[in-house]
Design an enzyme around this catalytic site. Structure first.
Site, mmCIF file in Angstrom:
data_model
loop_
_atom_site.group_PDB
_atom_site.id
_atom_site.type_symbol
_atom_site.label_atom_id
_atom_site.label_comp_id
_atom_site.label_asym_id
_atom_site.label_seq_id
_atom_site.Cartn_x
_atom_site.Cartn_y
_atom_site.Cartn_z
ATOM 1 C CG HIS A 1 35.537 36.008 31.953
ATOM 2 N ND1 HIS A 1 35.376 37.220 32.559
ATOM 3 C CD2 HIS A 1 35.271 36.207 30.627
ATOM 4 C CE1 HIS A 1 35.036 38.125 31.649
ATOM 5 N NE2 HIS A 1 34.960 37.528 30.477
ATOM 6 C CG HIS B 1 41.275 35.986 36.308
ATOM 7 N ND1 HIS B 1 40.853 36.268 37.593
ATOM 8 C CD2 HIS B 1 40.285 36.407 35.480
ATOM 9 C CE1 HIS B 1 39.660 36.838 37.537
ATOM 10 N NE2 HIS B 1 39.299 36.936 36.267
#
Length: 366
Positions: free
Chosen positions: A133, A180
């Site tokens: 991402h 993350h």
């Protein structure tokens, strides 16, 4: 000196074993209560108290998902600038492919939960390092400015504002969603900068090759298939495998479609003499045609995707003798998932750059 009899020793050993079992049972009960308490606490922490912030980061994380890509790239190709749209796809495929392969090599797990509260679980089966991402959220805005500045007339300050806003929104959203760590985000950002520094000078060459070389479609299809086949080394199923096949299929389809479109003369890029291009005045006619192209084009693309899914999944199951009763379970077999994703999204990409522009030309809204 008193010596204990063997029967007494055995009796004491039995009692110790019983006490150990009782202690283990109580520890297990205590552990269960602790887990329940943590779950209850995390459930309370996961309740959204700042809805504007939550919605903002949900939007940020969607900037790296399929729904965004299937709207963003066609919008560029159909309404703004096909050349920029094609080259954005080339960069996106390269960055995402390298990112997904690197994840499967490093194999770092996602942040542990607890203590992290995960607000998204769809990509939880993937590995974490680097954040794709973050890579996409870095590559797309930077590439947009690199490809459009000097080609279109606009102040550079707009691009210098867009890049950090877009990149920060996507990167921070992944931390907020609990998917993350900060290290994953930093690694994804720096990895993307390195990839762009090495490969961006070749983007024009790749796009020109895709359009003009006689055997480009065969080379494109063969290369993307080879990249897909030799990159899937996971022992268990993961969304990473299907996403990588989807990315490669889309890239191959868009490149092949642009080759056919170019040779048929359906979409012609403006000559270098006319650069930099000035944006046309926004009128109701221009706006209406843009909306009409998006609506008609997306309906066509979604129909192609659904039809190809219904064809490729049962066909792959039949060829490889895999039960097709449970489609979701069947799709997790590599023999089904890879052909289904690659062929389906290859046709989606081909539709975006050939079938849909031809349809626009036929009905007079190109």
């Amino acid at each position: 000196m008193v010596v204990a009899s063997p029967s007494l020793i055995i009796h004491h050993l039995v009692l110790c074993q019983q006490d150990a079992r009782l202690l283990g049972h109580r520890l297990a009960q205590a552990g269960t209560r602790i887990v329940a308490s943590l779950s209850q606490l995390l459930g309370q922490l996961a309740r959204v108290s700042n809805w504007p912030l939550y919605c903002l980061f949900c939007f940020g994380t969607e900037l790296g998902n399929e729904l965004f890509y299937i709207l963003f790239f066609p919008f560029w190709i159909w309404n703004l600038d096909p050349l920029v749209g094609r080259r954005l796809v080339v960069i996106w495929v390269l960055v995402m492919y390298l990112g997904q392969c690197t994840k499967d090599i490093i194999r770092w797990p996602r942040p542990a939960s607890p203590p992290v509260v995960k607000l998204e679980v769809f990509y939880n089966s993937e590995y974490s390092m680097p954040s794709t991402h973050a890579m996409s959220g870095t590559a797309i805005p930077i590439s947009m400015i690199l490809l459009t500045y000097g080609r279109w007339q606009y102040p550079l300050i707009y691009g210098l504002i867009l890049i950090p806003c877009w990149c920060s929104l996507v990167c921070l959203s992944r931390i907020y969603m609990g998917m993350h760590s900060i290290l994953d985000i930093i690694a994804g950002f720096l990895y993307t900068i390195l990839i762009l520094a090495v490969f961006y000078p070749f983007v024009d060459l790749i796009d020109n090759f895709n359009q003009t070389h006689k055997y480009a479609p065969f080379i494109i299809i063969g290369l993307h298939l080879a990249l897909g086949i030799f990159s899937f080394t996971l022992d268990t199923w993961s969304t990473s495998r299907g996403d990588t096949a989807e990315i490669l299929g889309s890239g191959a389809g868009i490149a092949c479609g642009s080759h056919v479109t170019y040779n048929m003369g359906l979409v012609l890029d403006p000559s270098l003499d006319t650069l930099p291009l000035a944006g046309p005045p926004i009128t109701m006619t221009l706006f209406g045609k843009a909306i009409l192209r998006i609506l008609i084009g997306m309906v066509f693309v979604l129909i192609v995707r659904d039809v190809m899914k219904k064809i490729t999944i049962p066909l792959a199951c039949k060829i490889f003798n895999i039960p097709c009763d449970d489609i979701r379970k069947a799709r997790q077999h590599m023999e089904v998932e890879l052909p289904y994703r690659y062929i389906t999204y290859g046709m989606v990409g081909f539709s975006i750059t050939f079938f849909v522009p031809y349809l626009f030309f036929f009905i007079g809204i190109s």
